[in-house]
Design a protein around this motif. Structure first.
Motif, short mmCIF file in Angstrom:
data_model
loop_
_atom_site.label_atom_id
_atom_site.label_comp_id
_atom_site.label_asym_id
_atom_site.label_seq_id
_atom_site.Cartn_x
_atom_site.Cartn_y
_atom_site.Cartn_z
N ASP A 112 -14.57 4.39 -2.58
CA ASP A 112 -14.83 4.68 -3.98
C ASP A 112 -15.83 3.70 -4.59
O ASP A 112 -16.73 4.10 -5.34
CB ASP A 112 -13.52 4.64 -4.79
N ARG A 130 0.59 -1.66 -5.89
CA ARG A 130 0.40 -1.03 -4.57
C ARG A 130 1.70 -0.36 -4.10
O ARG A 130 1.67 0.69 -3.46
CB ARG A 130 -0.03 -2.09 -3.55
N ILE A 155 2.12 3.75 -3.26
CA ILE A 155 2.53 4.26 -1.95
C ILE A 155 3.89 4.95 -2.02
O ILE A 155 4.11 5.99 -1.40
CB ILE A 155 2.54 3.11 -0.93
N TYR A 160 -12.59 -6.58 -1.79
CA TYR A 160 -12.12 -5.35 -2.43
C TYR A 160 -13.16 -4.23 -2.43
O TYR A 160 -12.86 -3.13 -2.90
CB TYR A 160 -11.70 -5.64 -3.88
N SER A 175 -4.02 1.00 4.59
CA SER A 175 -5.39 0.57 4.27
C SER A 175 -5.57 0.30 2.78
O SER A 175 -6.42 -0.51 2.40
CB SER A 175 -6.40 1.63 4.74
N THR A 176 -4.77 0.96 1.94
CA THR A 176 -4.87 0.73 0.50
C THR A 176 -4.34 -0.64 0.12
O THR A 176 -4.61 -1.13 -0.98
CB THR A 176 -4.10 1.81 -0.30
N CYS A 177 -3.55 -1.26 1.02
CA CYS A 177 -2.97 -2.59 0.75
C CYS A 177 -3.71 -3.71 1.47
O CYS A 177 -3.48 -4.89 1.16
CB CYS A 177 -1.51 -2.64 1.18
N LYS A 186 -3.60 5.31 6.53
CA LYS A 186 -4.27 5.48 5.24
C LYS A 186 -3.51 4.73 4.15
O LYS A 186 -4.12 4.08 3.28
CB LYS A 186 -4.37 6.96 4.89
N MET A 204 -5.13 0.61 -10.11
CA MET A 204 -5.56 -0.32 -9.07
C MET A 204 -6.86 -1.00 -9.45
O MET A 204 -7.00 -2.23 -9.36
CB MET A 204 -5.72 0.39 -7.72
N ASN A 258 -14.13 -0.20 0.80
CA ASN A 258 -13.63 0.71 -0.23
C ASN A 258 -14.64 1.82 -0.47
O ASN A 258 -15.73 1.58 -0.99
CB ASN A 258 -13.36 -0.07 -1.52
#
Length: 311
Positions: free
Chosen positions: A295, A121, A125, A289, A238-240, A235, A58, A293
């Motif tokens: 991380d 993505r 998932i 991004y 949210s990554t997308c 969750k 990613m 985020n």
């Protein structure tokens, strides 16, 4: 490339306004936007390269998107800044061809790259436990390379067909860069074959990646619905979310300008939309991004603490 009209040696870029005060204001605004673009994308690339927690597929794609945005913004903004301050608003024929080529190549490459990110993505998932195996490094590199190859091959087609049009009358481009709508307005006669080329490029570089993205999100939604807990679904979604926002803004502006017949181009309205995806969008991407985020925020704190320690 053959140039039919040998009388055209340069074009005049009108930009946004002829008012000297407004030109100075716009210079400050665009300089600020460009500075933030350079800073934000360079920081994001540095974080991704230096923090081992961000060495995932990613972030590999996000880092390449930031690199592309740096290049993309630099195709336009320096010339805009010069145009705002200088009385000479001209750009040579060769300079216009060069700017046009890199503009198209990078725009098309970004379309493909965003489609590759949608596939990434989906794999994250749908197969979270096998994500690393499903998206090996070599596949990620190939997807990025193919994005650039596809983008610039199509840019060659568009550039060669555009600059063999017959330009007649004045050489004034009512825009801040060399683009299809203002150049078509200068053409004596737009052949049907050229319009077919535009539709072909729209289909292969915008419509096709859009369909791939929609298909990816169809399967992403199906995968999310199979998750039992609401927390797990949120969750996963949210990554997308960042990619979805990025795709909507970029493809929305691209489709608005280039999906219409050339006869319906409105230069003043198109100029504002073009400003968004050429100048503002590369600035917004690092924020999209990174702001939500965890991380990236932790990597930024780590980098900031290391900088303070070294001082």
């Amino acid at each position: 490339m053959e140039r039919r009209n040998h009388t055209v040696t340069k074009f005049i870029l009108l930009g946004f306004t002829t008012d000297p005060v407004m030109q100075l204001v716009l210079f400050v605004v665009f300089l600020g936007v460009y500075s933030v673009t350079l800073l934000g994308n360079n920081i994001l690339i540095t974080l991704i390269c230096n923090d081992s927690r961000l060495h995932t597929p990613m972030y590999f794609f996000i880092g390449n998107l930031s690199f592309l945005d740096l290049w993309y913004s630099s195709v336009y903004t320096p010339k805009i800044l010069v145009t705002c301050l200088s009385e000479d608003k001209s750009i040579s024929f060769e300079g216009c061809v060069t700017q046009f080529f890199f503009s198209a190549g990078l725009a098309y490459s970004e379309c493909y790259l965003l489609a590759a990110m949608a596939y990434d993505r989906y794999m994250a998932i749908a197969n979270p436990l096998l994500y690393a195996q499903a998206m090996p490094r070599i596949l990620c590199i190939c997807l990025v390379v193919f994005s650039y190859i596809g983008g610039f091959l199509n840019a060659i087609i568009l550039t060669s067909n555009t600059f063999t049009l017959d330009f007649c009358g004045d050489n004034i481009i009512d825009d801040f860069f060399c683009d299809v709508p203002p150049l078509v307005k200068l053409a004596c006669d737009v052949r049907d074959s050229y319009q077919c080329v535009l539709y072909f490029l729209l289909a292969s570089n915008v419509i096709a990646p859009t369909l791939l993205i929609l298909a990816s999100y169809f399967f992403i939604i199906a995968a999310i619905l199979r998750i039992c807990s609401t927390e797990g679904r949120l969750k996963a979604f949210s990554t997308c979310s960042s990619h979805l926002v990025s795709v909507t803004l970029y493809y929305g502006s691209i489709l608005y300008i280039y999906s219409r017949p050339s006869s319906s181009y409105s230069l003043e309205r198109d100029k504002m939309v073009s400003t968004f995806y050429t100048v503002l969008f590369p600035m917004l991407n690092p924020m999209i991004y990174s702001l939500r985020n965890k991380d990236v925020k932790e990597a930024l704190k780590k980098l900031f603490n290391l900088s303070q320690a070294s001082v």
